[in-house]
Design a protein around this motif. Structure first.
Motif, PDB file in Angstrom:
ATOM      1  N   PHE A 142       0.841  -1.206   0.000  1.00 29.62           N
ATOM      2  CA  PHE A 142       0.000   0.000   0.000  1.00 29.62           C
ATOM      3  C   PHE A 142       0.870   1.249   0.000  1.00 29.62           C
ATOM      4  N   LEU A 143       1.904   1.256   0.838  1.00 33.60           N
ATOM      5  CA  LEU A 143       2.813   2.394   0.910  1.00 33.60           C
ATOM      6  C   LEU A 143       3.463   2.656  -0.447  1.00 33.60           C
ATOM      7  N   CYS A 150       1.067   9.388  -5.669  1.00 39.01           N
ATOM      8  CA  CYS A 150       1.057  10.748  -5.111  1.00 39.01           C
ATOM      9  C   CYS A 150       2.343  11.540  -5.321  1.00 39.01           C
ATOM     10  N   LEU A 151       3.450  10.862  -5.550  1.00 42.62           N
ATOM     11  CA  LEU A 151       4.735  11.561  -5.590  1.00 42.62           C
ATOM     12  C   LEU A 151       5.239  11.734  -7.028  1.00 42.62           C
ATOM     13  N   TYR A 179      11.659  13.019  -4.559  1.00 45.53           N
ATOM     14  CA  TYR A 179      10.325  12.812  -5.100  1.00 45.53           C
ATOM     15  C   TYR A 179       9.245  13.573  -4.326  1.00 45.53           C
ATOM     16  N   PHE A 180       9.643  14.256  -3.271  1.00 51.64           N
ATOM     17  CA  PHE A 180       8.670  15.000  -2.464  1.00 51.64           C
ATOM     18  C   PHE A 180       8.697  16.484  -2.842  1.00 51.64           C
ATOM     19  N   LYS A 181       8.268  16.771  -4.079  1.00 51.55           N
ATOM     20  CA  LYS A 181       8.241  18.155  -4.565  1.00 51.55           C
ATOM     21  C   LYS A 181       6.856  18.774  -4.414  1.00 51.55           C
ATOM     22  N   LYS A 182       5.841  18.028  -4.783  1.00 52.57           N
ATOM     23  CA  LYS A 182       4.470  18.537  -4.707  1.00 52.57           C
ATOM     24  C   LYS A 182       3.788  18.168  -3.395  1.00 52.57           C
ATOM     25  N   VAL A 183       4.210  17.058  -2.821  1.00 51.25           N
ATOM     26  CA  VAL A 183       3.619  16.566  -1.562  1.00 51.25           C
ATOM     27  C   VAL A 183       4.711  16.477  -0.511  1.00 51.25           C
ATOM     28  N   GLU A 186       4.965  15.073   5.552  1.00 51.45           N
ATOM     29  CA  GLU A 186       3.885  15.092   6.548  1.00 51.45           C
ATOM     30  C   GLU A 186       2.526  14.948   5.872  1.00 51.45           C
ATOM     31  N   GLU A 187       2.386  15.553   4.689  1.00 55.13           N
ATOM     32  CA  GLU A 187       1.133  15.420   3.939  1.00 55.13           C
ATOM     33  C   GLU A 187       0.960  13.987   3.437  1.00 55.13           C
ATOM     34  N   PHE A 188       2.064  13.376   3.036  1.00 55.00           N
ATOM     35  CA  PHE A 188       2.029  11.987   2.562  1.00 55.00           C
ATOM     36  C   PHE A 188       1.595  11.052   3.691  1.00 55.00           C
ATOM     37  N   ILE A 189       2.078  11.309   4.898  1.00 59.39           N
ATOM     38  CA  ILE A 189       1.661  10.520   6.071  1.00 59.39           C
ATOM     39  C   ILE A 189       0.154  10.629   6.264  1.00 59.39           C
TER      40      ILE A 189
END
Length: 211
Positions: A142-143, A150-151, A179-183, A186-189
């Motif tokens: 799932f992760l 999302c990334l 890969y965490f440019k848009k998200v 903490e938002e991903f969590i």
């Protein structure tokens, strides 16, 4: 990398399985809902460190002998002995169901082929561990899928068929920071924790760990 971890993984899976197998799970549910309180009481009641207290729960979930482990602590309190014994009673019921299940039987067949797993107790403990890992893999799948959805991961993230952007380990995974440019992490969590039960059927919870 950012390091994402499944919180309280094995107890969460155990609680899910107890519901699935219609086993009374009052103490397991209480442990999950009040984990820090339980760990603190185990520390105080047995006179051990936090890490050893956490490890004791995992040990009995994987088939360890609670009586043997409690016997190592001469100054243990009656309160924590009774709580752990009640929790262990629920776990033993779960173990019986795991042994009789199709998954449990399939795992045992594979374990019997391993020469280093000699005694029945060793094979059973190995089976319980593999059983929990099967469900941990669902949490990791799932992760990974959410990371893809999302990334900012493109086709170049995989080279020679290997997913370099996603490095799974036990009950968590590391994902490259780029890969965490848009998200944000903490938002991903928040996304993970909002959607995980719908995807897996299990109330997993994720957190961001220092890496």
């Amino acid at each position: 990398y950012f390091d994402f971890d499944v919180i309280n993984s094995n107890p969460t899976i155990a609680n899910y399985l107890m519901v699935l197998f219609a086993i009374s799970h009052k103490f397991m549910k209480n442990y999950i809902d009040n984990r820090e309180m339980w760990i603190s009481e185990i520390q105080e009641g047995l006179g051990i460190s936090k890490e050893k207290a956490k490890k004791l729960i995992i040990t009995i979930l994987n088939g360890g002998d609670l009586t043997y482990h409690l016997g190592k602590y001469k100054n243990k309190t009656q309160k924590i002995t009774e709580k752990l014994t009640s929790l262990n009673f629920e776990i033993k019921k779960l173990h019986k169901k795991m042994k009789k299940s199709k998954l449990g039987k399939d795992i045992m067949k594979r374990i019997k082929c391993l020469p280093e797993r000699k005694s029945k107790k060793e094979r059973l403990r190995c089976m319980y561990s593999y059983y929990f890992q099967t469900y941990e893999n669902i949490a990791l799948q799932f992760l990974k899928q959410k990371a893809i959805d999302c990334l900012d991961i493109n086709n170049k993230a995989t080279e020679d068929g290997l997913d370099y952007y996603f490095m799974a380990s036990h009950d968590g995974a590391q994902i490259e920071k780029k890969y965490f440019k848009k998200v944000l992490p903490e938002e991903f969590i928040n996304i993970l924790n909002k959607d995980v039960k719908e995807f897996t059927g299990i109330e997993f919870r994720y957190k961001l760990k220092p890496f």
